[in-house]
Design a protein around this motif. Sequence first.
Motif, short mmCIF file in Angstrom:
data_model
loop_
_atom_site.label_atom_id
_atom_site.label_comp_id
_atom_site.label_asym_id
_atom_site.label_seq_id
_atom_site.Cartn_x
_atom_site.Cartn_y
_atom_site.Cartn_z
N LEU A 1 -21.06 -73.88 -118.66
CA LEU A 1 -22.29 -73.08 -118.57
C LEU A 1 -22.58 -72.37 -119.88
CD1 LEU A 1 -21.93 -71.50 -115.02
CD2 LEU A 1 -23.53 -73.29 -115.73
N PHE A 2 -21.53 -71.99 -120.61
CA PHE A 2 -21.68 -71.28 -121.88
C PHE A 2 -21.99 -72.23 -123.04
CE2 PHE A 2 -19.32 -67.00 -121.16
CZ PHE A 2 -20.14 -66.73 -120.09
N GLY A 3 -21.98 -73.54 -122.79
CA GLY A 3 -22.39 -74.47 -123.82
C GLY A 3 -21.37 -75.49 -124.28
N ALA A 4 -20.17 -75.46 -123.70
CA ALA A 4 -19.18 -76.48 -124.08
C ALA A 4 -19.68 -77.85 -123.64
CB ALA A 4 -17.83 -76.18 -123.44
N ARG A 5 -19.59 -78.81 -124.54
CA ARG A 5 -20.04 -80.17 -124.20
C ARG A 5 -19.07 -80.83 -123.23
NH1 ARG A 5 -23.75 -82.45 -128.49
NH2 ARG A 5 -24.66 -80.54 -129.31
N HIS A 6 -17.78 -80.54 -123.43
CA HIS A 6 -16.73 -81.10 -122.58
C HIS A 6 -15.64 -80.07 -122.41
CE1 HIS A 6 -18.47 -85.11 -122.56
NE2 HIS A 6 -18.73 -84.91 -123.84
N VAL A 7 -14.83 -80.23 -121.38
CA VAL A 7 -13.71 -79.33 -121.12
C VAL A 7 -12.45 -80.16 -120.91
CG1 VAL A 7 -15.15 -77.48 -120.17
CG2 VAL A 7 -14.24 -79.24 -118.64
N LEU A 8 -11.32 -79.49 -121.11
CA LEU A 8 -10.04 -80.18 -121.09
C LEU A 8 -8.98 -79.27 -120.50
CD1 LEU A 8 -8.53 -82.73 -122.16
CD2 LEU A 8 -8.23 -81.51 -124.31
N GLN A 9 -8.22 -79.79 -119.55
CA GLN A 9 -7.13 -79.04 -118.93
C GLN A 9 -5.84 -79.35 -119.69
OE1 GLN A 9 -7.27 -77.01 -115.87
NE2 GLN A 9 -5.33 -76.40 -116.79
N LYS A 10 -5.12 -78.29 -120.10
CA LYS A 10 -3.80 -78.47 -120.68
C LYS A 10 -2.80 -78.61 -119.55
CE LYS A 10 -4.49 -75.20 -124.52
NZ LYS A 10 -3.98 -73.91 -125.03
N PRO A 11 -1.76 -79.39 -119.68
CA PRO A 11 -1.48 -80.27 -120.82
C PRO A 11 -2.37 -81.51 -120.77
CG PRO A 11 0.21 -80.52 -119.16
CD PRO A 11 -0.71 -79.44 -118.67
N PHE A 12 -2.60 -82.06 -121.93
CA PHE A 12 -3.45 -83.24 -122.04
C PHE A 12 -2.68 -84.32 -122.79
CE2 PHE A 12 -4.46 -80.12 -125.30
CZ PHE A 12 -4.11 -80.82 -126.45
N GLY A 13 -3.13 -85.55 -122.65
CA GLY A 13 -2.52 -86.67 -123.34
C GLY A 13 -3.27 -86.98 -124.63
N VAL A 14 -2.60 -87.70 -125.51
CA VAL A 14 -3.19 -88.08 -126.79
C VAL A 14 -4.45 -88.91 -126.57
CG1 VAL A 14 -2.82 -89.41 -128.91
CG2 VAL A 14 -0.99 -87.96 -128.01
N GLU A 15 -4.38 -89.87 -125.66
CA GLU A 15 -5.55 -90.72 -125.41
C GLU A 15 -6.72 -89.90 -124.88
OE1 GLU A 15 -4.54 -94.04 -122.93
OE2 GLU A 15 -3.05 -94.78 -124.36
N GLU A 16 -6.43 -88.92 -124.05
CA GLU A 16 -7.49 -88.10 -123.46
C GLU A 16 -8.21 -87.27 -124.52
OE1 GLU A 16 -8.10 -85.04 -119.71
OE2 GLU A 16 -6.09 -85.33 -120.52
N ILE A 17 -7.46 -86.62 -125.41
CA ILE A 17 -8.10 -85.80 -126.45
C ILE A 17 -8.86 -86.69 -127.42
CG2 ILE A 17 -6.08 -85.62 -127.97
CD1 ILE A 17 -8.68 -82.86 -127.39
N CYS A 18 -8.31 -87.83 -127.78
CA CYS A 18 -9.01 -88.74 -128.69
C CYS A 18 -10.31 -89.25 -128.08
CB CYS A 18 -8.10 -89.90 -129.08
SG CYS A 18 -6.74 -89.42 -130.17
N ARG A 19 -10.27 -89.57 -126.79
CA ARG A 19 -11.48 -90.04 -126.10
C ARG A 19 -12.55 -88.96 -126.08
NH1 ARG A 19 -13.71 -89.29 -121.42
NH2 ARG A 19 -11.99 -88.07 -120.55
N LEU A 20 -12.16 -87.72 -125.75
CA LEU A 20 -13.14 -86.63 -125.70
C LEU A 20 -13.71 -86.30 -127.08
CD1 LEU A 20 -11.96 -83.90 -123.17
CD2 LEU A 20 -13.96 -85.38 -123.07
N VAL A 21 -12.87 -86.33 -128.09
CA VAL A 21 -13.35 -86.06 -129.46
C VAL A 21 -14.35 -87.13 -129.86
CG1 VAL A 21 -12.65 -86.08 -131.90
CG2 VAL A 21 -11.37 -84.72 -130.22
N HIS A 22 -14.01 -88.38 -129.64
CA HIS A 22 -14.91 -89.48 -129.98
C HIS A 22 -16.24 -89.36 -129.22
CE1 HIS A 22 -16.16 -93.49 -131.22
NE2 HIS A 22 -16.42 -93.75 -129.95
N LEU A 23 -16.16 -89.10 -127.92
CA LEU A 23 -17.33 -88.96 -127.08
C LEU A 23 -18.23 -87.80 -127.55
CD1 LEU A 23 -18.74 -89.91 -124.43
CD2 LEU A 23 -17.35 -88.21 -123.25
N THR A 24 -17.62 -86.67 -127.83
CA THR A 24 -18.38 -85.49 -128.25
C THR A 24 -19.03 -85.69 -129.61
OG1 THR A 24 -16.82 -84.12 -127.00
CG2 THR A 24 -18.29 -82.97 -128.51
N LEU A 25 -18.32 -86.28 -130.53
CA LEU A 25 -18.88 -86.51 -131.86
C LEU A 25 -20.05 -87.51 -131.80
CD1 LEU A 25 -15.63 -86.67 -134.00
CD2 LEU A 25 -17.41 -84.90 -134.08
N ALA A 26 -20.03 -88.41 -130.84
CA ALA A 26 -21.08 -89.42 -130.72
C ALA A 26 -22.35 -88.86 -130.07
CB ALA A 26 -20.57 -90.60 -129.90
N GLU A 27 -22.27 -87.68 -129.47
CA GLU A 27 -23.43 -87.11 -128.77
C GLU A 27 -24.47 -86.59 -129.75
OE1 GLU A 27 -21.60 -84.19 -126.21
OE2 GLU A 27 -21.26 -85.69 -124.68
#
Length: 120
Positions: free
Chosen positions: A94-120
């Motif tokens: 609601l405050f403007g985050a494009r995506h959210v992530l629950q810790k702990p996270f996996g390497v593939e998950e963070i890489c996917r979200l970073v790629h997705l967010t940068l592509a927006e």
Amino acid sequence: MASILIVDDEEPIRHLLRSILEGEGHQVLEASDGREGLTLYRNTPTDLVITDIMMPDRDGMEVTLELTREFLDAKVIAMTGALGNQNFLNVARLFGARHVLQKPFGVEEICRLVHLTLAE
């Protein structure tokens, strides 16, 4: 690739994210709290901000809200280790985050979200 600012009060998390993201070819800046993160971004805007939600001295909610109000094109991923409370992540959206992530996270998950967010 992209420039990414990591804002987290836990040094091991910052180190892990830096290692993952630099391994992907990104340039990484770090801040240990929200106040430092906002100052860094204002001085050197980055392509993406990854911020922890629960931090002393300007939490990630404040960081997300200020960045997305002051810089309309700011891209933010908010993350938290607060287990069992989805509310933090919902409010971050609601405050403007494009995506959210629950810790702990996996390497593939963070890489996917970073790629997705940068592509927006």
